[in-house]
Each structure stands twice: as C-alpha cells, then as structure tokens.
Design a protein around this motif. Structure first.
Motif, PDB file in Angstrom:
ATOM      1  N   LEU A 159       0.981  -1.137   0.143  1.00  0.00           N
ATOM      2  CA  LEU A 159      -0.028   0.067   0.035  1.00  0.00           C
ATOM      3  C   LEU A 159       0.610   1.259   0.286  1.00  0.00           C
ATOM      4  O   LEU A 159       0.316   2.328  -0.032  1.00  0.00           O
ATOM      5  N   GLY A 160       2.183   1.220   0.073  1.00  0.00           N
ATOM      6  CA  GLY A 160       2.938   2.531  -0.122  1.00  0.00           C
ATOM      7  C   GLY A 160       3.714   2.635   1.265  1.00  0.00           C
ATOM      8  O   GLY A 160       4.129   3.807   1.372  1.00  0.00           O
ATOM      9  N   HIS A 161       3.238   1.975   2.387  1.00  0.00           N
ATOM     10  CA  HIS A 161       3.686   2.300   3.681  1.00  0.00           C
ATOM     11  C   HIS A 161       5.321   2.043   3.819  1.00  0.00           C
ATOM     12  O   HIS A 161       5.728   1.041   3.227  1.00  0.00           O
ATOM     13  N   THR A 162       5.865   2.532   4.858  1.00  0.00           N
ATOM     14  CA  THR A 162       7.199   2.007   5.167  1.00  0.00           C
ATOM     15  C   THR A 162       7.020   1.365   6.663  1.00  0.00           C
ATOM     16  O   THR A 162       7.120   1.698   7.582  1.00  0.00           O
ATOM     17  N   PRO A 163       6.624   0.170   6.579  1.00  0.00           N
ATOM     18  CA  PRO A 163       6.423  -0.676   8.145  1.00  0.00           C
ATOM     19  C   PRO A 163       7.569  -0.758   8.843  1.00  0.00           C
ATOM     20  O   PRO A 163       8.538  -1.861   8.393  1.00  0.00           O
ATOM     21  N   LEU A 164       7.486  -0.271  10.090  1.00  0.00           N
ATOM     22  CA  LEU A 164       8.656  -0.710  10.836  1.00  0.00           C
ATOM     23  C   LEU A 164       8.114  -1.718  11.710  1.00  0.00           C
ATOM     24  O   LEU A 164       6.838  -1.585  12.070  1.00  0.00           O
ATOM     25  N   ARG A 165       8.724  -2.944  11.939  1.00  0.00           N
ATOM     26  CA  ARG A 165       8.220  -3.784  12.552  1.00  0.00           C
ATOM     27  C   ARG A 165       7.595  -3.693  14.026  1.00  0.00           C
ATOM     28  O   ARG A 165       6.728  -4.191  14.447  1.00  0.00           O
ATOM     29  N   SER A 166       8.449  -2.670  14.653  1.00  0.00           N
ATOM     30  CA  SER A 166       7.932  -2.290  15.934  1.00  0.00           C
ATOM     31  C   SER A 166       6.703  -1.474  16.036  1.00  0.00           C
ATOM     32  O   SER A 166       5.675  -1.888  16.749  1.00  0.00           O
ATOM     33  N   ALA A 167       6.476  -0.657  15.164  1.00  0.00           N
ATOM     34  CA  ALA A 167       5.085  -0.081  14.967  1.00  0.00           C
ATOM     35  C   ALA A 167       4.027  -1.086  14.416  1.00  0.00           C
ATOM     36  O   ALA A 167       2.837  -0.762  15.091  1.00  0.00           O
ATOM     37  N   VAL A 168       4.254  -1.608  13.604  1.00  0.00           N
ATOM     38  CA  VAL A 168       3.453  -2.884  13.208  1.00  0.00           C
ATOM     39  C   VAL A 168       2.888  -3.744  14.233  1.00  0.00           C
ATOM     40  O   VAL A 168       1.793  -4.013  14.454  1.00  0.00           O
ATOM     41  N   SER A 169       3.893  -4.250  14.850  1.00  0.00           N
ATOM     42  CA  SER A 169       3.677  -5.189  15.960  1.00  0.00           C
ATOM     43  C   SER A 169       2.588  -4.552  16.980  1.00  0.00           C
ATOM     44  O   SER A 169       1.683  -5.027  17.519  1.00  0.00           O
ATOM     45  N   GLU A 170       2.877  -3.427  17.456  1.00  0.00           N
ATOM     46  CA  GLU A 170       2.177  -2.734  18.392  1.00  0.00           C
ATOM     47  C   GLU A 170       0.883  -2.544  17.852  1.00  0.00           C
ATOM     48  O   GLU A 170      -0.302  -2.567  18.709  1.00  0.00           O
ATOM     49  N   ALA A 171       0.782  -1.846  16.575  1.00  0.00           N
ATOM     50  CA  ALA A 171      -0.475  -1.956  15.818  1.00  0.00           C
ATOM     51  C   ALA A 171      -1.363  -2.942  15.950  1.00  0.00           C
ATOM     52  O   ALA A 171      -2.708  -2.956  15.948  1.00  0.00           O
ATOM     53  N   ILE A 172      -0.937  -4.416  15.546  1.00  0.00           N
ATOM     54  CA  ILE A 172      -1.376  -5.441  15.557  1.00  0.00           C
ATOM     55  C   ILE A 172      -2.229  -6.015  16.894  1.00  0.00           C
ATOM     56  O   ILE A 172      -3.085  -6.224  16.905  1.00  0.00           O
ATOM     57  N   ARG A 173      -1.353  -5.634  17.924  1.00  0.00           N
ATOM     58  CA  ARG A 173      -1.840  -6.165  19.249  1.00  0.00           C
ATOM     59  C   ARG A 173      -2.928  -5.215  19.651  1.00  0.00           C
ATOM     60  O   ARG A 173      -3.838  -5.534  20.268  1.00  0.00           O
ATOM     61  N   LEU A 174      -3.074  -3.940  19.068  1.00  0.00           N
ATOM     62  CA  LEU A 174      -4.110  -3.056  19.375  1.00  0.00           C
ATOM     63  C   LEU A 174      -5.433  -3.306  18.573  1.00  0.00           C
ATOM     64  O   LEU A 174      -6.604  -3.160  19.189  1.00  0.00           O
ATOM     65  N   VAL A 175      -5.094  -3.685  17.348  1.00  0.00           N
ATOM     66  CA  VAL A 175      -6.602  -4.047  16.448  1.00  0.00           C
ATOM     67  C   VAL A 175      -6.851  -5.486  16.608  1.00  0.00           C
ATOM     68  O   VAL A 175      -7.981  -5.748  16.051  1.00  0.00           O
ATOM     69  N   ASP A 176      -6.082  -6.338  16.880  1.00  0.00           N
ATOM     70  CA  ASP A 176      -6.488  -7.731  17.175  1.00  0.00           C
ATOM     71  C   ASP A 176      -7.575  -7.994  18.391  1.00  0.00           C
ATOM     72  O   ASP A 176      -7.181  -8.326  19.470  1.00  0.00           O
ATOM     73  N   LEU A 177      -8.717  -7.437  17.980  1.00  0.00           N
ATOM     74  CA  LEU A 177      -9.628  -7.572  19.192  1.00  0.00           C
ATOM     75  C   LEU A 177     -10.030  -8.702  19.842  1.00  0.00           C
ATOM     76  O   LEU A 177     -10.291  -9.135  20.758  1.00  0.00           O
ATOM     77  N   ASP A 178     -10.074  -9.824  18.775  1.00  0.00           N
ATOM     78  CA  ASP A 178     -10.448 -11.200  19.512  1.00  0.00           C
ATOM     79  C   ASP A 178      -9.008 -11.798  19.873  1.00  0.00           C
ATOM     80  O   ASP A 178      -9.112 -12.966  20.562  1.00  0.00           O
ATOM     81  N   GLN A 179      -7.731 -11.270  19.953  1.00  0.00           N
ATOM     82  CA  GLN A 179      -6.683 -11.624  20.439  1.00  0.00           C
ATOM     83  C   GLN A 179      -6.166 -13.224  20.002  1.00  0.00           C
ATOM     84  O   GLN A 179      -5.619 -13.898  20.609  1.00  0.00           O
ATOM     85  N   ASN A 180      -6.334 -13.409  18.553  1.00  0.00           N
ATOM     86  CA  ASN A 180      -6.172 -14.879  18.257  1.00  0.00           C
ATOM     87  C   ASN A 180      -4.706 -14.750  17.403  1.00  0.00           C
ATOM     88  O   ASN A 180      -4.329 -15.836  16.715  1.00  0.00           O
ATOM     89  N   GLY A 181      -4.096 -13.450  17.196  1.00  0.00           N
ATOM     90  CA  GLY A 181      -2.713 -13.423  16.645  1.00  0.00           C
ATOM     91  C   GLY A 181      -2.998 -13.381  15.226  1.00  0.00           C
ATOM     92  O   GLY A 181      -1.878 -13.195  14.539  1.00  0.00           O
ATOM     93  N   LEU A 182      -4.072 -13.255  14.643  1.00  0.00           N
ATOM     94  CA  LEU A 182      -4.251 -13.182  13.296  1.00  0.00           C
ATOM     95  C   LEU A 182      -5.352 -11.979  12.913  1.00  0.00           C
ATOM     96  O   LEU A 182      -6.123 -11.710  13.864  1.00  0.00           O
TER      97      LEU A 182
END
Length: 306
Positions: A159-182
């Motif tokens: 999508l054209g972003h520059t994803p840093l692993r630390s930022a992406v990991s934090e964002a995933i933890r925040l939006v993974d509402l059912d906490q299944n890691g996916l």
C-alpha cells in the motif's frame, strides 16, 4: 463421581478462560480507543457499507491539509493539486486520471471548496477500501479469511507504507480485538486507519514527538491562539525528534514546506499586488500536519536507503 468432578472442573476452567479472554479483549479495546478514539465509528461505517463522513481526527487532518494546499486568497483547492495532496497524506498507487475522474463527479469546476474536497476524500477513501479488499484477498493465499504478521507487513508495504516492525507489532496488538494473533479484514482496515492516524509511529514515538512539538511551540509562539510551529523552524523540530544524524533530510523536507508556502505567496502577490508582504510569510504547522512531515522524513530515509 470422579467424572462429575472432572466435568465440573473442566467447565469452571472453560468459564475462567472465557472470562480471562473477555477481560483481555476489553483491555485491548480500551487501549485502542485511547489511541484511536473513533475506532468504533470506523468499524461501524465499514460494516454498514457507508462511506459518509469521517471520524473527528481524520477530518481535522484533512482540513489542515486543505488549508496548506488551497489557492492563495481563495477558499478553494485546484484539482491539479489533488494527486499531490493524496501523496502528502500517505496514499500510494495514485492514478492522476482516476483522481480527476472522482473530482469531476464532485464538481465540474476546476477547483473544490472545503465541503467538496471532503466529498472527494470520502469517494477516494471508499475506492481505497475496495482496493484494500482486493489486496487482502491477494495476500490471503490460503483463503482462510485472515493475515498473519508477515502478511500484514507485506500488505502495508504494497500500500506504499514504510512498515517498521515495532510499529506494526504494536498496531496489530491494538487492533487484534479477538486476540487470536491473526487479523481478519475488518481488523486490517482498522489497522490501516490506526497506522495512518499515527503516521506509522509507535505510541511512545508519538508521545515523544508531542513533547518536542510542544517545546518548539512554546519557544516560538508563546502568545499564539493556536498551537503551531513556524515553517522555518520545522527542520529544527524534526532534528530534535530524529537526532542530528537526520539534519540533512529534515532540512530537505522543511525546504519543501517553505517552498510550497512561498509558491502560494507568489500566487497571492500576483493576484493582488497590493497585498501586504507579511501575509506571504510561511504559515505554521499544527500538530497533525507536523506529524505528517515527520513521517515524510522517515519515508525519505528509507527511500534513499533502498
């Protein structure tokens, strides 16, 4: 009896696990809403299929960008500038003909006022969401309906972003509402909103940038009614945030900002030669726009590295 006891213990354990998961999900949701207060609005709009309106934080960001790019001494923005506006906002894979086509559906004139610009952004955002769906399905190679961490990194890069692993990991933890890691599609869309809201920075980085911005704002505009940092001080602010090693890149990005302000000033003077020259001074940047310029510094660093 032993079987009954075992069954009871199993049921209690299951209830406890469900309760723990529910509490954990509530904590995750509370953390998400603290960073992205309008998350529920984003999800509600996605589920209803409605593209009408923006959440408060996104609307403020778009309005600040409109003011930056509008024609001097007018209340309008030129259609020819829309592709640059989208690029500035972090959109990728921008097709100028597609952009103009959407703008022409909003108005037949060559410029858009603020209301028309917001209508244009609603239409473009709806187009982007449909693009998200196609990209999501492309990376969901097993058609399981979700993406794992590595898939999300590839998704954001596409999508054209520059994803840093630390930022992406934090964002995933925040939006993974059912906490299944996916992440299912709704959660991926929520992640893109969160990622754009924070411009790809972690929560700690946003807090640190806030401190730097407030320090620069106090130094330069102690009596100002609104929190802004002068355009000519943006390079100093960005260097304070990134460190002296990024001074050259910060300076280049700051020069882009000042050049854009100067270009608008020249247009204004040409349209009204009698206007005071002090009106042509570079405008200050508010926090949301300042964070956009910080993201552009990081993007430029990664682009040069590649």
């Amino acid at each position: 009896a032993a079987a009954d006891v075992a069954s009871t213990v199993s049921q209690c354990a299951a209830r406890e696990a469900d309760s723990s998961a529910s509490e954990g999900s509530a904590v995750v949701k509370a953390s998400l809403l603290q960073l992205l207060p309008d998350a529920e609005i984003v999800l509600e709009r996605l589920r209803s299929g409605s593209g009408n309106g923006f959440d408060e934080s996104t609307a403020a960001r778009l309005q600040a960008t409109f003011m930056r790019y509008r024609e001097p001494d007018t209340k309008d923005i030129n259609k020819d500038d829309l592709a640059g506006v989208l690029e500035h906002l972090g959109y990728a894979h921008i097709e100028p003909a597609e952009v103009l086509g959407i703008a022409d559906k909003v108005t037949r004139y060559s410029t858009l006022d603020l209301d028309e610009f917001m209508q244009f952004m609603e239409r473009y955002s709806a187009l982007e969401t449909s693009r998200y769906r196609r990209v999501f399905e492309a990376f969901d190679t097993n058609q399981k309906g979700y993406l794992d961490n590595e898939d999300v990194m590839k998704f954001l890069t596409h999508l054209g972003h520059t994803p840093l692993r630390s930022a992406v990991s934090e964002a995933i933890r925040l939006v993974d509402l059912d906490q299944n890691g996916l992440l299912e599609f709704e959660e991926v869309v929520l992640l893109t909103h969160l990622y754009r809201h924070s411009e790809g920075f972690t929560r700690a980085e946003v807090e640190r940038f806030t401190s730097v911005f407030e320090e620069m704002e106090r130094i330069n505009h102690e009596d100002a009614d609104e929190a802004v940092v002068p355009a000519e001080k943006v390079a100093t602010m960005l260097t304070k945030f990134f460190g002296v090693g990024k001074w050259e890149t910060a300076q280049k990005v700051s020069e882009e900002l000042i050049a854009a302000a100067a270009k608008n000033a020249q247009k204004q003077l040409a349209a009204d030669p009698g206007s005071p020259r002090e009106q042509a001074a570079p405008l200050g940047v508010q926090f949301s726009e300042a964070l956009v310029w910080a993201r552009r510094v990081r993007d430029k660093e990664f682009s040069d590295y590649r």
